[in-house]
Design a protein around this motif. Structure first.
Motif, PDB file in Angstrom:
ATOM      1  N   HIS B  82       0.816  -1.210   0.000  1.00  0.00           N
ATOM      2  CA  HIS B  82       0.000   0.000   0.000  1.00  0.00           C
ATOM      3  C   HIS B  82       0.851   1.262   0.000  1.00  0.00           C
ATOM      4  O   HIS B  82       0.605   2.191  -0.767  1.00  0.00           O
ATOM      5  CB  HIS B  82      -0.915   0.031   1.216  1.00  0.00           C
ATOM      6  CG  HIS B  82      -1.652   1.319   1.368  1.00  0.00           C
ATOM      7  ND1 HIS B  82      -2.792   1.611   0.678  1.00  0.00           N
ATOM      8  CD2 HIS B  82      -1.377   2.412   2.109  1.00  0.00           C
ATOM      9  CE1 HIS B  82      -3.191   2.820   0.985  1.00  0.00           C
ATOM     10  NE2 HIS B  82      -2.359   3.335   1.858  1.00  0.00           N
ATOM     11  N   ASP B  86       0.448   3.740  -3.136  1.00  0.00           N
ATOM     12  CA  ASP B  86      -0.229   4.976  -2.797  1.00  0.00           C
ATOM     13  C   ASP B  86       0.397   6.163  -3.516  1.00  0.00           C
ATOM     14  O   ASP B  86      -0.287   7.064  -3.977  1.00  0.00           O
ATOM     15  CB  ASP B  86      -0.153   5.166  -1.285  1.00  0.00           C
ATOM     16  CG  ASP B  86      -0.821   6.437  -0.859  1.00  0.00           C
ATOM     17  OD1 ASP B  86      -1.927   6.685  -1.359  1.00  0.00           O
ATOM     18  OD2 ASP B  86      -0.238   7.164  -0.053  1.00  0.00           O
ATOM     19  N   SER B  89      -1.041   6.808  -6.730  1.00  0.00           N
ATOM     20  CA  SER B  89      -2.504   6.935  -6.744  1.00  0.00           C
ATOM     21  C   SER B  89      -3.211   5.648  -7.116  1.00  0.00           C
ATOM     22  O   SER B  89      -4.295   5.674  -7.694  1.00  0.00           O
ATOM     23  CB  SER B  89      -2.960   8.037  -7.701  1.00  0.00           C
ATOM     24  OG  SER B  89      -2.756   9.276  -7.106  1.00  0.00           O
ATOM     25  N   SER B  91      -5.238   2.509  -5.935  1.00  0.00           N
ATOM     26  CA  SER B  91      -5.991   2.074  -4.768  1.00  0.00           C
ATOM     27  C   SER B  91      -5.972   0.555  -4.664  1.00  0.00           C
ATOM     28  O   SER B  91      -5.930  -0.149  -5.655  1.00  0.00           O
ATOM     29  CB  SER B  91      -7.439   2.529  -4.865  1.00  0.00           C
ATOM     30  OG  SER B  91      -7.484   3.928  -4.825  1.00  0.00           O
ATOM     31  N   ILE B  92      -6.024   0.111  -3.428  1.00  0.00           N
ATOM     32  CA  ILE B  92      -5.976  -1.319  -3.177  1.00  0.00           C
ATOM     33  C   ILE B  92      -7.318  -1.798  -2.679  1.00  0.00           C
ATOM     34  O   ILE B  92      -7.878  -1.212  -1.769  1.00  0.00           O
ATOM     35  CB  ILE B  92      -4.924  -1.628  -2.096  1.00  0.00           C
ATOM     36  CG1 ILE B  92      -3.531  -1.495  -2.676  1.00  0.00           C
ATOM     37  CG2 ILE B  92      -5.140  -3.010  -1.515  1.00  0.00           C
ATOM     38  CD1 ILE B  92      -2.473  -1.971  -1.729  1.00  0.00           C
TER      39      ILE B  92
END
Lengths: 330, 330
Positions: B82, B86, B89, B91-92
DNA sequence: TTATTATGTGTTATCGATAACAAAATGGAT
DNA sequence: ATCCATTTTGTTATCGATAACACATAATAA
């Protein structure tokens, strides 16, 4: 990429019919239904939920923002949350705030860009003004977890950290302790930890005990930090008969140091942790700790979401129980 | 809800211009740029990535499927993943397979419905035929983690569990052990654990040692299970001089039982765990264990994703090191 | 038989962005 | 002033679904 239209063509119906069949809405005859299912199956169709959510103006996404995924407490909560939400086809996506308000703001923006149906957010840090505005403006149903003392979200689910501190204090007082310390880290950012510390110290002081607070910013909340700060406490030549730690990991580090220093626990010093994450891990020592039930918390959150999906999330506050787990360190 | 168009109107430009400004693509004059930024800011505009991804036919989503979020190993991997993704940009969103191929299939379907740019999936379970078909048909860049021995994904990142078993065996052999046991749980589902067990037992047997395997399906991989199975092992009257456990939690449970039974560790029995998750938690005992670096694994995965975003993910295999952490239980 | 409901199925507009290309504005060079 | 090359901005079609309503078709009542 297979689309609704492909399925529709193969089944010889309109896309709308396929859509209805696959979602189980509307009235479709049994025969067309099977025809559609067969077609979808043959093509290996997987709906595009990006398109679906955009069109329906509602998503099946639940955004979760926590300080750290690697932290057992939160991992447990998410796991339990996931297992229930999964049954309703709600997907979870997560982000870490690292206890930093700036990061939190950025992450919330990222999360909101996916237009989640719900936002689950860990309280306990001082959100920026912009964050609050964003949340309000978006009007996302917003559940705050972990900081049960602060009803910021539309719904708040979490333990009372004030109560946790009180429990620690009352236990120490019952044991007749007169000189106690609180050992923590990063207190300026972590409001929850501060609450525990303050209510603990407050109650002890009120009862006439001598107190000492040892915290240091930017220290990882790990065993080594517990060791370090405990070391520092003893160096000062201070005699304490009880230490309340920020969490179990630090308490264990502290224990390690106390024993190394030749002190007997609990005979000379009593030790209390917070969180109950270590019960599994210790061998001979069972740390006395105050624990919260992450699983239950997750369940409550999931229930709140499932009950209010599609509707208005009413303001509510659920306090999760904190319990004293007696071990052999007090 | 504020849309691109609202921003465009306020800034007196077309939506396309706003889109370009906000994404930093195309050539826009400095003055219109600032005008757009101001408008977006004033309105508190947050782009709708559902719409964006649908339109651009590419998403910023990374799907992660692991056995359990609550498991420290995976939590650590995700956390590290993450923090790097991150920055780009990305998303997980996550799902749990619970080590069940059926569940895995369903979850993958759910995950694919969000049309992720990448799918990170934990190997180590026997995927269904349909799962494999789905992955292939969708052509999502697909990274398999954890099971480094099995190059199923387009990219595979993980430790070699065969090597882990060998390390355990060679350490036990160096110590001259002749009667050893492996204690595990749910072996039929967990291919990785099986690999460790098989290579461990294989090497020990090849060296002429007496071996014993104790596993039981549907047993949680926790301390209590370690206690239970160790109890059973001793009941059988079997004298072993070394036990290799499925993981640290079970090893700790085992240790607990051995000590209670009056055996000395490591004098009478030597104990080895797997995963290194307990180093933080123990006080006097440092469990000898074989550990993997989840953080490094996550970084490798993130790097793989970032390097290949938008392009073709080449087939590759990265073996993560497994190391012997000598404690005081062997 | 005709009117009246149900019950199925299809049409059209829309969600909020982006791609690809088209058009306008700007700035020298001639 | 005219023209061409840049730079900047705008148009139109599209992504893959769903909502809302419209239209058939079959079933029932009058």
């Amino acid at each position: 990429m297979v689309t609704l239209e492909d399925v529709a063509k193969l089944a010889n119906v309109s896309t709308m019919t396929v859509s209805k069949v696959l979602r189980g809405t509307g009235a479709i005859s049994k025969q067309t239904r099977t025809r559609v299912f067969e077609a979808a199956d043959k093509l290996g169709y997987v709906p595009n939920r990006l398109a679906g959510s955009l069109s329906a103006r509602k998503s099946m996404l639940v955004a979760v923002l926590i300080p750290s995924i690697a932290d057992t407490v939160y991992a447990e909560i998410i796991s339990s949350l996931h297992s229930l939400l999964d049954q309703a086809s709600l997907s979870i996506f997560i982000a870490e705030s690292l206890m930093d308000p700036e990061v939190e703001e950025r992450q919330i923006q990222e999360l909101l860009s996916l237009r989640p149906a719900f936002l689950v957010r860990s309280g306990g840090i001082a959100s920026t003004q912009r964050t609050k505005m964003l949340l309000q403006r978006f009007g996302v149903p917003h559940i705050q977890i972990w900081d049960g003392d602060d009803p910021q979200g539309q719904a708040t689910v979490g333990p009372s950290h004030i109560e946790a501190g009180k429990i620690a204090a009352s236990h120490f007082l019952e044991l007749g302790l007169r000189k106690v310390a609180y050992i923590g880290a990063e207190t300026h950012k972590d409001i929850c930890a501060s609450r525990r510390m303050e209510s603990f110290i407050g109650d002890m002081t009120a009862a006439g005990a001598e107190t000492r607070v040892l915290t240091e910013p930017d220290l990882p909340r790990q065993a080594e930090s517990g060791e370090l700060l405990t070391h520092r406490l003893l160096e000062d030549g201070l005699q304490v008969d009880g230490i309340f730690y920020l969490n179990d990991a630090m308490a264990i580090g502290g224990l390690r140091f106390l024993l190394k220093a030749g002190l007997r626990v609990p005979e000379d010093v009593r030790v209390m942790g917070f969180n109950g994450t270590s019960r599994e891990q210790t061998i001979n020592t069972r740390l006395t700790t105050i624990s919260t039930n992450g699983h239950a918390l997750g369940q409550t959150v999931a229930k709140t979401i499932l009950e209010n999906i599609g509707g208005q999330l009413p303001t509510s506050r659920t306090l999760c129980p904190v319990t004293l787990d007696l071990g052999n360190t007090t």
